[in-house]
Write a protein that holds these residues in place. Structure first.
Motif, PDB file in Angstrom:
ATOM      1  N   MET A   1       0.863  -1.176   0.000  1.00 40.37           N
ATOM      2  CA  MET A   1       0.000   0.000   0.000  1.00 40.37           C
ATOM      3  C   MET A   1       0.896   1.220   0.000  1.00 40.37           C
ATOM      4  O   MET A   1       1.935   1.249   0.652  1.00 40.37           O
ATOM      5  N   ASP A   2       0.485   2.237  -0.766  1.00 43.25           N
ATOM      6  CA  ASP A   2       1.326   3.394  -0.964  1.00 43.25           C
ATOM      7  C   ASP A   2       0.791   4.597  -0.212  1.00 43.25           C
ATOM      8  O   ASP A   2      -0.351   4.636   0.229  1.00 43.25           O
ATOM      9  N   SER A   3       1.615   5.598  -0.104  1.00 39.04           N
ATOM     10  CA  SER A   3       1.270   6.782   0.663  1.00 39.04           C
ATOM     11  C   SER A   3       0.388   7.710  -0.149  1.00 39.04           C
ATOM     12  O   SER A   3       0.063   7.456  -1.307  1.00 39.04           O
ATOM     13  N   ASP A   4       0.008   8.845   0.482  1.00 40.24           N
ATOM     14  CA  ASP A   4      -0.825   9.839  -0.182  1.00 40.24           C
ATOM     15  C   ASP A   4      -0.015  10.743  -1.097  1.00 40.24           C
ATOM     16  O   ASP A   4      -0.551  11.680  -1.670  1.00 40.24           O
ATOM     17  N   LYS A   5       1.242  10.467  -1.257  1.00 39.83           N
ATOM     18  CA  LYS A   5       2.082  11.338  -2.066  1.00 39.83           C
ATOM     19  C   LYS A   5       1.865  11.062  -3.546  1.00 39.83           C
ATOM     20  O   LYS A   5       2.062   9.952  -4.023  1.00 39.83           O
TER      21      LYS A   5
ATOM     22  N   MET B   1      -2.746   0.671  -4.001  1.00 41.90           N
ATOM     23  CA  MET B   1      -2.144  -0.627  -3.690  1.00 41.90           C
ATOM     24  C   MET B   1      -1.854  -1.383  -4.979  1.00 41.90           C
ATOM     25  O   MET B   1      -2.365  -1.042  -6.052  1.00 41.90           O
ATOM     26  N   THR B   2      -1.008  -2.379  -4.866  1.00 44.83           N
ATOM     27  CA  THR B   2      -0.661  -3.244  -5.986  1.00 44.83           C
ATOM     28  C   THR B   2      -1.045  -4.666  -5.623  1.00 44.83           C
ATOM     29  O   THR B   2      -0.650  -5.175  -4.572  1.00 44.83           O
ATOM     30  N   LEU B   3      -1.824  -5.299  -6.500  1.00 40.26           N
ATOM     31  CA  LEU B   3      -2.307  -6.651  -6.267  1.00 40.26           C
ATOM     32  C   LEU B   3      -1.997  -7.503  -7.492  1.00 40.26           C
ATOM     33  O   LEU B   3      -2.456  -7.186  -8.587  1.00 40.26           O
ATOM     34  N   ALA B   4      -1.224  -8.552  -7.302  1.00 39.60           N
ATOM     35  CA  ALA B   4      -0.853  -9.434  -8.413  1.00 39.60           C
ATOM     36  C   ALA B   4      -0.307  -8.633  -9.583  1.00 39.60           C
ATOM     37  O   ALA B   4      -0.667  -8.854 -10.743  1.00 39.60           O
ATOM     38  N   ALA B   5       0.567  -7.692  -9.277  1.00 47.00           N
ATOM     39  CA  ALA B   5       1.246  -6.833 -10.252  1.00 47.00           C
ATOM     40  C   ALA B   5       0.311  -5.833 -10.930  1.00 47.00           C
ATOM     41  O   ALA B   5       0.724  -5.128 -11.851  1.00 47.00           O
ATOM     42  N   ARG B   6      -0.927  -5.763 -10.490  1.00 48.07           N
ATOM     43  CA  ARG B   6      -1.877  -4.782 -11.033  1.00 48.07           C
ATOM     44  C   ARG B   6      -1.917  -3.596 -10.078  1.00 48.07           C
ATOM     45  O   ARG B   6      -2.245  -3.748  -8.898  1.00 48.07           O
ATOM     46  N   ARG B   7      -1.598  -2.432 -10.592  1.00 48.64           N
ATOM     47  CA  ARG B   7      -1.456  -1.244  -9.767  1.00 48.64           C
ATOM     48  C   ARG B   7      -2.755  -0.436  -9.750  1.00 48.64           C
ATOM     49  O   ARG B   7      -3.320  -0.138 -10.802  1.00 48.64           O
ATOM     50  N   TYR B   8      -3.195  -0.096  -8.551  1.00 42.16           N
ATOM     51  CA  TYR B   8      -4.409   0.682  -8.376  1.00 42.16           C
ATOM     52  C   TYR B   8      -4.071   2.025  -7.751  1.00 42.16           C
ATOM     53  O   TYR B   8      -3.127   2.153  -6.964  1.00 42.16           O
TER      54      TYR B   8
ATOM     55  N   LEU C   1      -7.869   1.280 -11.747  1.00 37.06           N
ATOM     56  CA  LEU C   1      -6.761   0.459 -12.210  1.00 37.06           C
ATOM     57  C   LEU C   1      -5.859   1.253 -13.137  1.00 37.06           C
ATOM     58  O   LEU C   1      -6.336   2.063 -13.940  1.00 37.06           O
ATOM     59  N   ASP C   2      -4.574   1.006 -13.053  1.00 39.44           N
ATOM     60  CA  ASP C   2      -3.629   1.623 -13.976  1.00 39.44           C
ATOM     61  C   ASP C   2      -4.005   1.214 -15.405  1.00 39.44           C
ATOM     62  O   ASP C   2      -4.236   0.031 -15.684  1.00 39.44           O
ATOM     63  N   PRO C   3      -4.106   2.163 -16.333  1.00 44.15           N
ATOM     64  CA  PRO C   3      -4.495   1.833 -17.716  1.00 44.15           C
ATOM     65  C   PRO C   3      -3.598   0.805 -18.386  1.00 44.15           C
ATOM     66  O   PRO C   3      -4.026   0.160 -19.362  1.00 44.15           O
ATOM     67  N   ALA C   4      -2.391   0.618 -17.895  1.00 45.74           N
ATOM     68  CA  ALA C   4      -1.493  -0.376 -18.492  1.00 45.74           C
ATOM     69  C   ALA C   4      -2.068  -1.784 -18.398  1.00 45.74           C
ATOM     70  O   ALA C   4      -1.665  -2.671 -19.153  1.00 45.74           O
TER      71      ALA C   4
ATOM     72  N   ARG D   1      -9.791  -8.720  -1.643  1.00 45.46           N
ATOM     73  CA  ARG D   1     -10.598  -9.936  -1.807  1.00 45.46           C
ATOM     74  C   ARG D   1     -11.983  -9.652  -2.379  1.00 45.46           C
ATOM     75  O   ARG D   1     -12.820 -10.549  -2.449  1.00 45.46           O
ATOM     76  N   TRP D   2     -12.210  -8.439  -2.798  1.00 46.57           N
ATOM     77  CA  TRP D   2     -13.510  -8.035  -3.323  1.00 46.57           C
ATOM     78  C   TRP D   2     -13.742  -8.684  -4.679  1.00 46.57           C
ATOM     79  O   TRP D   2     -12.975  -8.469  -5.633  1.00 46.57           O
ATOM     80  N   GLN D   3     -14.796  -9.450  -4.800  1.00 46.36           N
ATOM     81  CA  GLN D   3     -15.079 -10.161  -6.047  1.00 46.36           C
ATOM     82  C   GLN D   3     -15.285  -9.209  -7.215  1.00 46.36           C
ATOM     83  O   GLN D   3     -14.892  -9.505  -8.354  1.00 46.36           O
ATOM     84  N   TYR D   4     -15.903  -8.068  -6.945  1.00 48.16           N
ATOM     85  CA  TYR D   4     -16.166  -7.089  -7.999  1.00 48.16           C
ATOM     86  C   TYR D   4     -14.866  -6.579  -8.617  1.00 48.16           C
ATOM     87  O   TYR D   4     -14.783  -6.365  -9.820  1.00 48.16           O
ATOM     88  N   ARG D   5     -13.861  -6.399  -7.782  1.00 50.25           N
ATOM     89  CA  ARG D   5     -12.561  -5.940  -8.273  1.00 50.25           C
ATOM     90  C   ARG D   5     -11.906  -7.004  -9.151  1.00 50.25           C
ATOM     91  O   ARG D   5     -11.179  -6.695 -10.108  1.00 50.25           O
ATOM     92  N   ALA D   6     -12.153  -8.263  -8.847  1.00 45.35           N
ATOM     93  CA  ALA D   6     -11.479  -9.351  -9.554  1.00 45.35           C
ATOM     94  C   ALA D   6     -11.921  -9.500 -11.006  1.00 45.35           C
ATOM     95  O   ALA D   6     -11.225 -10.137 -11.804  1.00 45.35           O
TER      96      ALA D   6
END
Length: 231
Positions: free
Chosen positions: A9-13, A34-41, A52-55, A187-192
């Motif tokens: 989890m990253d800071s507010d910066k 945060m970053t989950l399974a290499a997917r950056r949010y 989600l990061d557009p990449a 763990r949110w199913q909607y995010r998955a």
């Protein structure tokens, strides 16, 4: 830093100089989330959206293929009950024989059928399943957007289009699963769902309505009704 689950989890910066770090919903400055399974949010402190990061976005062909796995049909009672969460409060606010647009209707436009059965006229638009752009050249008493906004790659552009489709005094009715506690995000199913790239809170729609000069009602969780001023 790390949260209690070990998720990064990253800071507010905010990182300056990156156009893709602007919030795609309100264009405010975004911060790392945060970053989950290499997917950056990332998240927006202004409107409270997470995105989600557009990449990591799917291609249009990949999206279409995924949507074809859905099995929602016009006459499915369970699907209709689900859509009634938006349909019921919207119908309570519409005048008789209103004209509307179901934006992102999908392959089984059950909501449009429900609204038509209630005496309203409903046009359809979907970039994959009803791509005729003709309905986008008109304006309507109401525009519905159910389980669609979370797919928007460019929400600020899409919402500008939706706003322009609504007549004075009309309604933009949105249903999307509101994001709640950040601790549940991993763990949110909607995010998955790989086609879900932006996540809203009720505060997000209240912020948008305030910014537009519209009125916002949240009749229940996951539903936002935004009314354009009559004047």
């Amino acid at each position: 830093m790390m949260d209690v689950t070990g998720v990064a989890m990253d800071s507010d910066k905010a990182t300056p100089g990156r156009a893709d770090l602007a919030c795609p919903v309100c264009l405010g400055p975004a911060v790392e989330f945060m970053t989950l399974a290499a997917r950056r949010y990332r998240r927006c402190p202004t409107c409270q959206a997470r995105f989600l990061d557009p990449a990591h976005f799917l291609t249009a062909a990949e999206e279409h293929a995924y949507y074809l796995t859905h099995e929602n049909t016009v006459d499915d009672p369970g699907y209709r009950r689900f859509l009634s969460k938006l349909a019921d409060p919207l119908l309570a606010r519409l005048p008789a024989q209103a004209q509307g647009l179901d934006y992102g209707c999908g392959p089984g436009p059950a909501l449009a059928a429900m609204l038509q059965e209630a005496g309203h006229r409903v046009a359809l638009y979907d970039p994959f399943f009803a791509p005729d752009p003709a309905p986008l050249s008109q304006t309507y008493d109401f525009v519905t957007c159910t389980e669609v906004a979370e797919h928007f790659h460019q929400p600020v552009t899409e919402f500008a289009r939706l706003r322009a489709l609504v007549r004075p005094g009309g309604w933009l009715a949105v249903m999307t699963c509101f994001q709640t506690e950040d601790a549940r995000f991993e763990r949110w199913q909607y995010r998955a769902d790989p086609t879900h790239v932006v996540f809203y809170r009720d505060a997000t729609f209240r912020h948008l309505a305030q910014d537009w000069g519209w009125r916002c009602e949240i009749p229940c969780k996951d539903v936002a009704l935004l009314q354009r001023p009559s004047g």
